[in-house]
Design a protein around this motif. Structure first.
Motif, PDB file in Angstrom:
ATOM      1  N   ALA A   9     -32.105 -37.339  22.855  1.00 49.80           N
ATOM      2  CA  ALA A   9     -31.001 -36.781  22.177  1.00 49.80           C
ATOM      3  C   ALA A   9     -30.496 -35.319  21.718  1.00 49.80           C
ATOM      4  O   ALA A   9     -29.336 -35.831  21.501  1.00 49.80           O
ATOM      5  CB  ALA A   9     -32.002 -36.904  20.394  1.00 49.80           C
ATOM      6  N   ASP A  10     -31.149 -34.409  22.652  1.00 49.87           N
ATOM      7  CA  ASP A  10     -30.378 -33.238  22.700  1.00 49.87           C
ATOM      8  C   ASP A  10     -29.255 -32.762  23.595  1.00 49.87           C
ATOM      9  O   ASP A  10     -28.779 -31.910  23.452  1.00 49.87           O
ATOM     10  CB  ASP A  10     -31.940 -32.242  22.982  1.00 49.87           C
ATOM     11  N   ARG A  11     -28.725 -33.955  24.580  1.00 53.76           N
ATOM     12  CA  ARG A  11     -27.829 -34.042  25.283  1.00 53.76           C
ATOM     13  C   ARG A  11     -26.573 -34.410  24.223  1.00 53.76           C
ATOM     14  O   ARG A  11     -25.691 -33.819  24.259  1.00 53.76           O
ATOM     15  CB  ARG A  11     -27.634 -35.923  25.350  1.00 53.76           C
ATOM     16  N   HIS A  12     -26.791 -34.596  22.707  1.00 56.79           N
ATOM     17  CA  HIS A  12     -25.690 -35.126  21.672  1.00 56.79           C
ATOM     18  C   HIS A  12     -25.044 -34.080  21.451  1.00 56.79           C
ATOM     19  O   HIS A  12     -23.979 -33.548  20.014  1.00 56.79           O
ATOM     20  CB  HIS A  12     -26.157 -36.272  21.039  1.00 56.79           C
ATOM     21  N   ARG A  13     -25.617 -32.925  21.740  1.00 55.36           N
ATOM     22  CA  ARG A  13     -25.506 -31.815  21.219  1.00 55.36           C
ATOM     23  C   ARG A  13     -23.667 -31.170  21.220  1.00 55.36           C
ATOM     24  O   ARG A  13     -22.886 -30.783  20.485  1.00 55.36           O
ATOM     25  CB  ARG A  13     -25.862 -30.522  21.632  1.00 55.36           C
ATOM     26  N   VAL A  14     -23.627 -31.824  22.596  1.00 57.37           N
ATOM     27  CA  VAL A  14     -21.815 -31.906  22.628  1.00 57.37           C
ATOM     28  C   VAL A  14     -21.263 -32.812  23.078  1.00 57.37           C
ATOM     29  O   VAL A  14     -21.711 -33.802  22.781  1.00 57.37           O
ATOM     30  CB  VAL A  14     -21.643 -30.714  24.346  1.00 57.37           C
ATOM     31  N   ALA A  15     -19.751 -33.009  23.167  1.00 60.42           N
ATOM     32  CA  ALA A  15     -19.108 -33.755  22.880  1.00 60.42           C
ATOM     33  C   ALA A  15     -19.578 -34.408  24.875  1.00 60.42           C
ATOM     34  O   ALA A  15     -19.499 -33.780  25.563  1.00 60.42           O
ATOM     35  CB  ALA A  15     -17.566 -33.670  23.399  1.00 60.42           C
ATOM     36  N   GLY A  16     -19.094 -35.663  24.284  1.00 52.70           N
ATOM     37  CA  GLY A  16     -19.718 -36.375  25.725  1.00 52.70           C
ATOM     38  C   GLY A  16     -18.277 -36.172  26.652  1.00 52.70           C
ATOM     39  O   GLY A  16     -17.735 -35.680  26.114  1.00 52.70           O
TER      40      GLY A  16
END
Length: 502
Positions: free
Chosen positions: A404-411
């Motif tokens: 879920a830490d991937r979602h700290r920035v825009a895709g």
């Protein structure tokens, strides 16, 4: 177990605690305002350099254009080398090398037009002014800290022996100007120590005590929990440092990237892309590249859309829900490649569901070209973690650490994991590792490298293709058992799930 102390303003009066050997009782009752203290770590040295340049350049006899170019170059080089961060151990001599290098590099494009004498005068004057200003600031800071006028609140988190050593050193040496507020002891809660903080309590303690600095001294067993806690409360206004695993061995890092507390080395954590300047730079770069690329590929898109329409008789474009920044939903535009939508319910479509044209589009990644429009609209970035469908995002967030830490920035349209061959039927845990590495170490240069390598992949010179990359580009949310207008998405900061209305 947590033992809390009453909240005090930053820089307020402190009394010595038994067994901590502090010197706070000698400090005055009137410290600097807390707001000033919180601004100093990120603003003081930058403001000092600007004032020094403004003061010395008019006396060196250079034109306004030369002065502006040289000043901007010096500030950019110093910022890139981390020399605008106020270190815990503020020795001015450690900064002189960065000043000399910044001044020399900024003179390179100006030297042919200035001549050797004027170049030497300009370089020497600017270097002397900046070194003198930093020496003066270092002396003033040391005086304010020793007298107790400048006291920053610091959290010491972790169960290693070094944490207790750092606490004792901070108490014995007021010249650091740091008041420890929290620490987690391995052997339990001491009766005479300061606040004890578990890693999960870090965010609350940073907010409660208005901490400007956090020193991380974790043991191996605390690593995963501490990573999650730091990512939840990390912001540019709080300076984070981490104790190296083997602090007694020399580290091959620049001096500006190394800090210390009484001989104990510390490594500051990067702010990465979390600052306003970094986000603005990334957005400007996205627009500067996406707009001309979209214009250039519009004729190709028109031809491909016509072929898809003729082959399937349906709309050539479709929008698919994906989980983006902060767990929100974004609609991603693609070329339609799956013919029988209702039959596709798995991780990826079967070859017979795509047809020859759809298979070719997916193998060449040309079905992703309409996402350039999503970049222009701000839904996506050119480079970033590839956004996943809500069903799988929730599932992976629950099963894979730090997914879920991937979602700290825009895709992104492309990403660091994809150019390293992690697409299609590859390890999701490895994708998450590469995506989080990209977020932590982001620079504009990294984005450029990813884009160049993506162009190489499209041209057939990079990592191998997977013709069924990603999770079936023509599927819809209801294909995964979420047949309503409410869907679950990952909440990035807590790793849980929330209900988000479309």
């Amino acid at each position: 177990m947590t033992r809390q102390l009453p909240r005090r303003d930053v820089g307020g009066d402190d009394t010595a605690r038994p067994g901590t050997e502090t010197t706070w009782s000698h400090r005055p009752e009137v410290p600097l305002p807390g707001r000033w203290v919180r601004l100093l770590p990120r603003r003081l040295l930058l403001g000092t350099d600007v004032l020094a340049l403004c003061a010395v350049l008019p006396w060196l006899g250079v034109g306004p254009v030369v002065a502006l170019v040289h000043s901007c170059g010096v500030l950019v080089v110093l910022s890139a080398r981390g020399a605008h961060r106020l270190r815990l151990c503020a020795r001015a001599s450690d900064e002189f090398g960065h000043v000399v290098l910044a001044s020399a590099l900024s003179l390179v494009p100006l030297a042919p037009g200035l001549g050797p004498v004027r170049t030497a005068v300009l370089g020497g004057g600017v270097t002397g002014a900046l070194c003198g200003a930093r020496l003066l600031v270092s002396g003033v800071l040391s005086t304010l800290r020793v007298r107790g006028r400048l006291v920053e609140t610091v959290l010491v988190v972790g169960g290693s022996d070094a944490a207790g050593e750092i606490l004792r050193d901070l108490g014995r040496h007021p010249e650091f100007g740091l008041r420890p507020v929290g620490v987690r002891h391995r052997g339990g809660v001491p009766e005479d120590g300061p606040v004890v903080a578990e890693p999960a309590e870090l965010e609350e303690l940073v907010r409660r005590y208005a901490a400007t600095r956090v020193i991380l001294c974790p043991e191996s067993s605390e690593a995963d929990e501490l990573v999650d806690a730091v990512r939840r409360c990390r912001c540019p206004s709080v300076d984070f440092c981490v104790l190296p695993r083997l602090p007694d061995l020399g580290l091959a890092v620049p001096k500006a990237a190394l800090d210390e507390v009484w001989g104990i080395p510390l490594l500051p954590l990067r702010t990465g892309g979390r600052t306003v300047a970094a986000r603005s730079t990334k957005r400007v770069c996205d627009l500067a590249l996406a707009v001309p690329l979209l214009v250039a590929v519009t004729p190709l898109l028109a031809v491909l859309a016509a072929l898809v329409r003729c082959g399937g008789g349906r709309s050539p474009l479709f929008r698919q829900e994906r989980v983006g920044r902060d767990g929100g939903l974004v609609l991603v535009t693609k070329l339609r490649t799956v013919l029988a939508v209702d039959e596709h319910t798995g991780w990826r479509p079967l070859p017979e569901q795509c047809g020859r044209l759809g298979t070719w589009l997916r193998r060449t990644h040309l079905d992703e070209l309409p996402q350039l429009w999503d970049v222009v609209r701000g839904r996506l970035s050119l480079v970033g973690p590839r956004p996943e469908r809500p069903y799988y995002a929730v599932r992976f967030s629950a099963e894979i650490p730090h997914y879920a830490d991937r979602h700290r920035v825009a895709g992104g349209v492309t990403g660091w994991a994809q150019v390293n061959g992690l697409h299609g039927d590859t390890s999701i845990a490895e994708r998450a590792r590469f995506d989080n590495h990209y977020i932590e170490y982001w620079t504009p240069w990294t984005d450029l490298v990813v884009l160049v390598r993506t162009a190489g992949v499209l041209a057939g010179f990079g990592q191998g293709h997977n013709e069924h990359e990603e999770a079936g580009s023509a599927s819809t949310t209801r294909d995964h058992g979420l047949g309503c207008r409410w869907c679950r998405t990952a909440v990035v900061r807590t790793g849980a799930a929330q209900q988000t209305r479309l």
